[in-house]
Design an enzyme around this catalytic site. Structure first.
Site, short mmCIF file in Angstrom:
data_model
loop_
_atom_site.label_atom_id
_atom_site.label_comp_id
_atom_site.label_asym_id
_atom_site.label_seq_id
_atom_site.Cartn_x
_atom_site.Cartn_y
_atom_site.Cartn_z
N ASP A 299 -7.34 -6.05 2.47
CA ASP A 299 -6.84 -4.97 3.30
C ASP A 299 -8.00 -4.10 3.79
O ASP A 299 -9.05 -4.03 3.14
CB ASP A 299 -5.88 -4.13 2.45
CG ASP A 299 -5.06 -3.14 3.25
OD1 ASP A 299 -3.91 -3.46 3.58
OD2 ASP A 299 -5.56 -2.02 3.52
N ASP B 36 -4.74 -5.09 8.50
CA ASP B 36 -5.14 -3.89 9.24
C ASP B 36 -6.63 -3.87 9.53
O ASP B 36 -7.16 -2.88 10.06
CB ASP B 36 -4.71 -2.62 8.51
CG ASP B 36 -4.98 -2.64 7.02
OD1 ASP B 36 -5.50 -3.66 6.53
OD2 ASP B 36 -4.64 -1.66 6.34
N HIS C 103 -2.22 0.52 -3.49
CA HIS C 103 -2.70 1.88 -3.77
C HIS C 103 -2.02 2.50 -5.00
O HIS C 103 -2.46 3.56 -5.46
CB HIS C 103 -2.46 2.78 -2.56
CG HIS C 103 -3.29 2.44 -1.37
ND1 HIS C 103 -4.66 2.34 -1.42
CD2 HIS C 103 -2.93 2.17 -0.08
CE1 HIS C 103 -5.12 2.02 -0.21
NE2 HIS C 103 -4.09 1.91 0.61
N HIS D 113 -8.14 -0.95 3.66
CA HIS D 113 -8.30 0.15 2.72
C HIS D 113 -8.51 -0.39 1.30
O HIS D 113 -7.91 -1.40 0.92
CB HIS D 113 -7.07 1.04 2.74
CG HIS D 113 -6.74 1.58 4.10
ND1 HIS D 113 -5.86 0.93 4.96
CD2 HIS D 113 -7.18 2.68 4.75
CE1 HIS D 113 -5.78 1.61 6.09
NE2 HIS D 113 -6.57 2.67 5.99
#
Length: 342
Positions: free
Chosen positions: A195, A284, A159, A197
Site C-alpha cells: 500500500d 493507491d 492501520h 501508506h
C-alpha cells in the site's frame, strides 16, 4: 484464485471523514468493492465464494485486545444514545504528556482513547462490516494451502493496531490472515505491505515477535500518513529483532525505484524462510490516486504480481487501499492477473 467477499461491507459508509480541513464522505467507500468485482469478472476470475463463517473470538483476541473488541462492538450504540447523530467520531486524544491508563466513560472521549486519527469514524454498520472482512481474511488464509486466495473485503485493516483504530481500519485483516496461517501449521509467515501508506498497525502487532516477518514499501512517513511510524530504522524488538523491514520512498516515486524496493523486499522474505505469505494489497500507489503521491501507471501493476509470484509461497492477498475509482478495479486485476501469469 479463490476470492472471498463480504456482503456486509456496504453497511459501512462513512459520511464524516475529516481530510485536509474538510468534513465529507470518506474516500474509503462501498463503490470500491463494486468496481473491483466488475473488473475481476471482466478479466475472467471466478465469482466470489459464498460468505465465510464468522471469525472465532479467540482468533480476534490473538490480534486485538479484548477490551478494544468490546468497545468496537458497542461504540456506535453508545454514541447514538448520547448524541443521536449517525457517525461516531473522536475529538480528543491521550497524546504524550496525558494519561492513557483506562478508557474514559463518555463515548466521545473513549473514541479518542481507542483511536489515533480523526479520519475514521464508526457508523452503524462498521462493526459488522469489519467482522465480515476479517472472516474473509481468515477464509482466504485457510484456502491458501490449495492455491492463491484473495480477501476482497472492506473496511481495510493494515492501520489497525492491537488496541487502536484509524486510517479507515478497525480490525487488522492481514494480521488475522497471518495468525490463521500460523494456526494452520506454518512456522514462519511473512506479511508484505505494498500500500502507499505504511502498515503501522501490522508492524506494531508483530514488532516483538519472530514468527512473522513484516515488510512494508510505502511513502516516507516524513511526508505521508501515518507520519509517526514507518521509518527505515524500525527493525523489531526482543524476539522480533530483525523481523521488520520498512522501505520508505519519497513522494513522486515511479515504477523503477518502486520495483527496486519490491526486489529488496522479496529477497528479505526469501531469506527469512517464510512458509506462507500475506500481501496487504493497496493500489493507491497509482499515479491518479486522489490521496497518494506515487506515480505508478496502470501497466505497472501486472509486473508487481509477477514478481511476488516468483517467491513461490502459499499466498493470501488482502485488500487495503486504492481510491481512484475509475482505475481501481483494473489495477487490482492487474496485480492478481500478473501473479497468476496471465
Amino acid at each position: 484464485m479463490r476470492i472471498f467477499h463480504n456482503p456486509d461491507h456496504d453497511r459501512h459508509d462513512s459520511r464524516s471523514e475529516l481530510h485536509d480541513g474538510q468534513l465529507g464522505r470518506s474516500f474509503e467507500c462501498p463503490e470500491r468493492m463494486a468496481v473491483i468485482r466488475d473488473a475481476l469478472a471482466a478479466a475472467g476470475f471466478a465469482p466470489p465464494a459464498p460468505p465465510p463463517a464468522p471469525v472465532p473470538r479467540a482468533l480476534l483476541e490473538r490480534v486485538h485486545a479484548p477490551a478494544y473488541l468490546d468497545f468496537l462492538e458497542t461504540a456506535h450504540a453508545r454514541w447514538v444514545a448520547a448524541y443521536r447523530t449517525p457517525d461516531a467520531i473522536a475529538f480528543t486524544y491521550p497524546v504524550p504528556g496525558l494519561r492513557r491508563t483506562a478508557p474514559p466513560a463518555p463515548i466521545a472521549a473513549a473514541l479518542g482513547y481507542w483511536s489515533f486519527s480523526v479520519d475514521t469514524c464508526i457508523t452503524e454498520g462498521s462493526w459488522g462490516a469489519a467482522r465480515s472482512a476479517a472472516a474473509c481474511a481468515r477464509a482466504a488464509a485457510l484456502a491458501a494451502a490449495e492455491g492463491p486466495a484473495f480477501a476482497l473485503a472492506r473496511p481495510p485493516g493494515h492501520h489497525a493496531h492491537g488496541d487502536l483504530f484509524g486510517g479507515y481500519c478497525y480490525l487488522n485483516n492481514a494480521a488475522i490472515a497471518a495468525e490463521t496461517l500460523l494456526e494452520a501449521g506454518a512456522a514462519r509467515v511473512a506479511v508484505l505491505d505494498i500500500d502507499y501508506h505504511h502498515g503501522n498497525g501490522t508492524q506494531a502487532i508483530f514488532y516483538g515477535r519472530g514468527d512473522v516477518l513484516t515488510v512494508s514499501i510505502h511513502a516516507d512517513p516524513v511526508q505521508a500518513f501515518p507520519y509517526f511510524l514507518g521509518h527505515a530504522d524500525e527493525g523489531g524488538t526482543g524476539a522480533g529483532e530483525g523481523c521488520n523491514m520498512n522501505l520508505p520512498l519519497p513522494e513522486g516515486t515511479a515504477i523503477a525505484a518502486w520495483r527496486a524496493a519490491l526486489d529488496t523486499a522479496c529477497r528479505r522474505i526469501a531469506g527469512h524462510g517464510a512458509e506462507a505469505l500475506v500481501v496487504s494489497l493497496g493500489v493507491d500507489t497509482y499515479e491518479g490516486d486522489p490521496i497518494s503521491r506515487f506515480r505508478l501507471a496502470e501497466g505497472d501493476f501486472p509486473g508487481i504480481g509477477a514478481r511476488i509470484a516468483r517467491l513461490r509461497l502459499p499466498t493470501v492477498f488482502v485488500m487495503e487501499g486504492g481510491y481512484a475509482i475509475a482505475a481501481l478495479g483494473r489495477n487490482v486485476a492487474g496485480v492478481l492477473g500478473g501473479f497468476l501469469g496471465r
